[in-house]
Motif scaffolding. Sequence first.
Motif, PDB file in Angstrom:
ATOM      1  N   ALA A 121      -2.810   7.122   0.459  1.00  0.00           N
ATOM      2  CA  ALA A 121      -1.994   7.079   1.425  1.00  0.00           C
ATOM      3  C   ALA A 121      -0.448   6.886   0.939  1.00  0.00           C
ATOM      4  CB  ALA A 121      -2.293   5.780   2.548  1.00  0.00           C
ATOM      5  N   VAL A 122       0.430   7.888   1.425  1.00  0.00           N
ATOM      6  CA  VAL A 122       1.697   7.806   0.861  1.00  0.00           C
ATOM      7  C   VAL A 122       2.742   7.827   2.049  1.00  0.00           C
ATOM      8  CG1 VAL A 122       3.357   9.200  -0.500  1.00  0.00           C
ATOM      9  CG2 VAL A 122       0.894   9.261  -0.890  1.00  0.00           C
ATOM     10  N   GLY A 123       3.677   6.780   2.159  1.00  0.00           N
ATOM     11  CA  GLY A 123       4.359   6.652   3.348  1.00  0.00           C
ATOM     12  C   GLY A 123       5.980   6.451   2.683  1.00  0.00           C
ATOM     13  N   VAL A 124       6.999   6.871   3.482  1.00  0.00           N
ATOM     14  CA  VAL A 124       8.269   6.689   3.251  1.00  0.00           C
ATOM     15  C   VAL A 124       9.006   5.956   4.464  1.00  0.00           C
ATOM     16  CG1 VAL A 124       8.902   9.007   4.061  1.00  0.00           C
ATOM     17  CG2 VAL A 124      10.599   7.488   2.699  1.00  0.00           C
ATOM     18  N   SER A 125       9.611   4.879   4.197  1.00  0.00           N
ATOM     19  CA  SER A 125      10.487   4.235   5.290  1.00  0.00           C
ATOM     20  C   SER A 125       9.181   3.627   6.463  1.00  0.00           C
ATOM     21  CB  SER A 125      11.334   5.121   5.954  1.00  0.00           C
ATOM     22  OG  SER A 125      12.401   4.163   6.666  1.00  0.00           O
ATOM     23  N   MET A 126       9.475   4.167   7.669  1.00  0.00           N
ATOM     24  CA  MET A 126       8.683   3.836   8.722  1.00  0.00           C
ATOM     25  C   MET A 126       7.181   4.237   8.402  1.00  0.00           C
ATOM     26  SD  MET A 126       8.614   5.412  12.636  1.00  0.00           S
ATOM     27  CE  MET A 126       7.765   6.941  12.146  1.00  0.00           C
ATOM     28  N   GLY A 127       7.117   5.431   7.813  1.00  0.00           N
ATOM     29  CA  GLY A 127       5.856   5.783   7.369  1.00  0.00           C
ATOM     30  C   GLY A 127       5.166   4.859   6.206  1.00  0.00           C
ATOM     31  N   GLY A 128       5.971   4.123   5.422  1.00  0.00           N
ATOM     32  CA  GLY A 128       5.783   3.204   4.397  1.00  0.00           C
ATOM     33  C   GLY A 128       5.032   2.102   5.248  1.00  0.00           C
ATOM     34  N   ASP A 129       5.700   1.448   6.393  1.00  0.00           N
ATOM     35  CA  ASP A 129       4.992   0.587   7.200  1.00  0.00           C
ATOM     36  C   ASP A 129       3.593   0.993   7.730  1.00  0.00           C
ATOM     37  OD1 ASP A 129       4.657  -1.647   8.944  1.00  0.00           O
ATOM     38  OD2 ASP A 129       6.462  -1.242  10.179  1.00  0.00           O
ATOM     39  N   VAL A 130       3.615   2.214   8.250  1.00  0.00           N
ATOM     40  CA  VAL A 130       2.400   2.824   8.504  1.00  0.00           C
ATOM     41  C   VAL A 130       1.082   2.520   7.502  1.00  0.00           C
ATOM     42  CG1 VAL A 130       1.087   4.933   9.715  1.00  0.00           C
ATOM     43  CG2 VAL A 130       3.425   4.250  10.334  1.00  0.00           C
ATOM     44  N   ALA A 131       1.780   3.153   6.541  1.00  0.00           N
ATOM     45  CA  ALA A 131       0.798   3.069   5.099  1.00  0.00           C
ATOM     46  C   ALA A 131       0.180   1.760   4.957  1.00  0.00           C
ATOM     47  CB  ALA A 131       1.356   3.845   3.983  1.00  0.00           C
ATOM     48  N   LEU A 132       0.965   0.768   4.802  1.00  0.00           N
ATOM     49  CA  LEU A 132       0.491  -0.466   4.686  1.00  0.00           C
ATOM     50  C   LEU A 132      -0.414  -1.176   5.619  1.00  0.00           C
ATOM     51  CD1 LEU A 132       4.149  -1.796   3.474  1.00  0.00           C
ATOM     52  CD2 LEU A 132       1.912  -2.081   2.238  1.00  0.00           C
ATOM     53  N   ASN A 133      -0.089  -0.822   6.947  1.00  0.00           N
ATOM     54  CA  ASN A 133      -0.948  -1.081   7.887  1.00  0.00           C
ATOM     55  C   ASN A 133      -2.333  -0.133   8.084  1.00  0.00           C
ATOM     56  OD1 ASN A 133      -0.147  -3.204  10.176  1.00  0.00           O
ATOM     57  ND2 ASN A 133       1.890  -1.827   9.713  1.00  0.00           N
ATOM     58  N   LEU A 134      -2.293   0.864   7.415  1.00  0.00           N
ATOM     59  CA  LEU A 134      -3.558   1.558   7.121  1.00  0.00           C
ATOM     60  C   LEU A 134      -4.574   0.854   6.121  1.00  0.00           C
ATOM     61  CD1 LEU A 134      -4.889   4.267   8.156  1.00  0.00           C
ATOM     62  CD2 LEU A 134      -3.980   5.351   6.135  1.00  0.00           C
TER      63      LEU A 134
END
Length: 293
Positions: free
Chosen positions: A105-118
């Motif tokens: 799972a790779v996420g940037v900014s808001m997507g990093g928040d999503v990836a951590l929750n994933l």
Amino acid sequence: MVPAGSAATTIDLDGGRVRLLRSTARPGPGPAGTPLLLVHGGGTDNSAISWFHAFEAFGADRQVIALDLPGFGGTSGIEPAGDPRETADLTARVAGRLGLTRVVAVGVSMGGDVALNLALRHPGLVEALVLVGPGGLVPVLRNRRTQIAAWLPAQLPEPVLLAAARMSTPFVRAALRSVVADPDALPPQVVREFLREARRPDGFLGYLRYNRATLGPRSMRNDLQPVVGRIEVPALFFHGADDRWVDPEGSRRAAAQMARARLVLVPGCGHWAQLEAAGRFVAEVRELLAIGH
């Protein structure tokens, strides 16, 4: 925009259609690596912007898949949830719809928040994490005054906020200078797509919903620092040292709590570190993939 090395497609999900970008290269001989599942950031971002380089960089080794979250890009018919936990659950449903049982799972900014929750909510799905200037790792925005100054406007009715966002589109190009340390480091195609996304009707809706879900009057509602130590998979934090949007201290503290995490702080680099320092990003991700698998 469809970045080189990718093709656009859609899948039916939750009564709507999710737009995906998928790598087109066929992995070489030998077993293919675990697929990369990419989650873009907020603002006027989408999968083609954040992950412009990723498909050519990694597609020869493994599947690379990026989704436009509800409220962004070409995804339609799905109400943006805003809450990163719900968005992580939607991302897991996308993975299931594609038949993916393990992903990086790779996420940037808001997507990093999503990836951590994933990783926290669907640990069996996530084999490793790559987090670029991730959100969700600070208790307050800078200080209490900044926190309430950000929270107050987020309480206005959505039609008012969307109208204000549309009025601000002539200044979007100037806003890029707050996102990156060196705007000249961005490919011109990325800049043009960034401007197109800003002009899209309701183009800010997904990010407005995220801000409403995460901003509290006194503190952030999405701070994962108390629980991030539960994540045991290999993780790379890739953060611009000159990031003016997300404090690198959140990445530093989180990486220190996670058993298999590593922080790369990139000097002279702003919030879009994966674009500003693309070569360094690819090299660091390749190192993580080699160690983690």
